[in-house]
Design an enzyme around this catalytic site. Structure first.
Site, PDB file in Angstrom:
ATOM      1  N   ASP A 240       1.025  -1.274   0.227  1.00  0.00           N
ATOM      2  CA  ASP A 240      -0.114   0.523  -0.126  1.00  0.00           C
ATOM      3  C   ASP A 240       1.017   0.993   0.057  1.00  0.00           C
ATOM      4  OD1 ASP A 240      -2.021  -1.429   0.136  1.00  0.00           O
ATOM      5  OD2 ASP A 240      -2.706  -1.266   2.474  1.00  0.00           O
TER       6      ASP A 240
HETATM    7  N1  URA Z   1      -1.794  -6.306   3.848  1.00  0.00           N
HETATM    8  C1  URA Z   1      -2.314  -5.233   3.715  1.00  0.00           C
HETATM    9  O1  URA Z   1      -3.139  -4.285   4.281  1.00  0.00           O
HETATM   10  N2  URA Z   1      -1.604  -4.108   2.808  1.00  0.00           N
HETATM   11  C2  URA Z   1      -0.335  -4.294   2.259  1.00  0.00           C
HETATM   12  O2  URA Z   1       0.732  -3.362   1.216  1.00  0.00           O
HETATM   13  C3  URA Z   1       0.245  -5.352   2.378  1.00  0.00           C
HETATM   14  C4  URA Z   1      -0.564  -5.991   2.911  1.00  0.00           C
END
Ligand code: URA
Length: 241
Positions: free
Chosen positions: A106
């Site tokens: 993310d």
């Molecule tokens: N899980 C999430 O919620 N975000 C990420 O970036 C990776 C795993």
């Protein structure tokens, strides 16, 4: 003269995974020496044959490369962003070959992110059927109870499919809990959604391991090439000799 199957050639050139390359061939988008090829068994000589996809020539120019980046927060993992946010590719601007991120983290997440030009390796590492483990250091709001940890480990239904995270508590305080969470697939916001299900929204998320690799002491925003041994371990993880 060394020849190889057309779909393997296309995946080594970074066009797509072998399976996706088969679809591209079947769709009539590939020409070998001016002839459209739609059947599978065709072999090509990368040094002599001229292969085009959608009219554009394709070449295996670079040896396979796999890099590990320590992604900082504030970068998206797409190659361009319509909202004008910074993209992880900017951090690799000095790398002379074209690479693609293996899965995503993310915008606000940090940690281990792989890049490669090997389409088949990228496909297998991200496909849920290979169950590649990813471990995250996760800070969540509030003091997580043992009961909440047990609920997570017992399996959480996300999008109609159960996920069984392995959860270890590193630090428990009234305002926050620090966990290590391992999951075996890479679904959208997976860890954040798991934590929300037990009432503890994520404050911070950092990926510290992917398959046999660990981030260890790589500085934030920097990258390094994997060693031969690491590449071999990564390939073994997804049954690529
Ligand atoms: N899980 C999430 O919620 N975000 C990420 O970036 C990776 C795993």
């Amino acid at each position: 003269m060394t020849t190889e199957r057309l779909q393997k050639f296309l995946s080594q050139a970074g066009v797509a995974s072998r399976r996706a390359a088969e679809e591209i061939i079947r769709a009539g988008r590939v020409m070998v020496n001016g002839q459209v090829v739609t059947e599978m068994g065709v072999k090509v000589d990368p040094d002599r044959d001229i292969v085009r996809v959608d009219g554009r020539p394709v070449k295996v120019t670079a040896a396979p490369v796999v890099l590990m980046l320590h992604k900082p927060s504030g970068y998206v993992c797409t190659t361009s962003d319509p909202q004008g946010r910074r993209v992880v590719m900017e951090l690799l601007s000095r790398v002379p070959v074209r690479l693609y991120p293996v899965g995503r983290l993310d915008y606000d997440a940090t940690g281990l992110l792989l890049f490669t030009n090997d389409g088949e390796l990228a496909y297998r590492l991200t496909h849920p059927s290979y169950h590649v483990p990813r471990t995250y250091r996760v800070t969540v709001t509030g003091e997580m109870t043992r009961e909440a940890v047990r609920r997570l480990a017992a399996g959480v239904d996300l999008d109609g499919r159960l996920v069984y995270p392995e959860v270890r508590v590193n630090k428990r305080e009234a305002a926050k809990t620090v966990l290590e969470v391992t999951v075996h697939e890479g679904r959208y916001h997976l860890v954040k959604r798991l934590m929300e299900q037990v009432g503890h929204p994520v404050l911070k998320l950092k990926r510290i391991a992917f398959g046999p690799l660990r981030l260890e002491r790589l500085n934030r925003g920097t990258y390094r090439e994997l060693t031969e041994r690491e590449v071999a371990a990564l390939k073994a993880e997804v049954e690529l000799a």
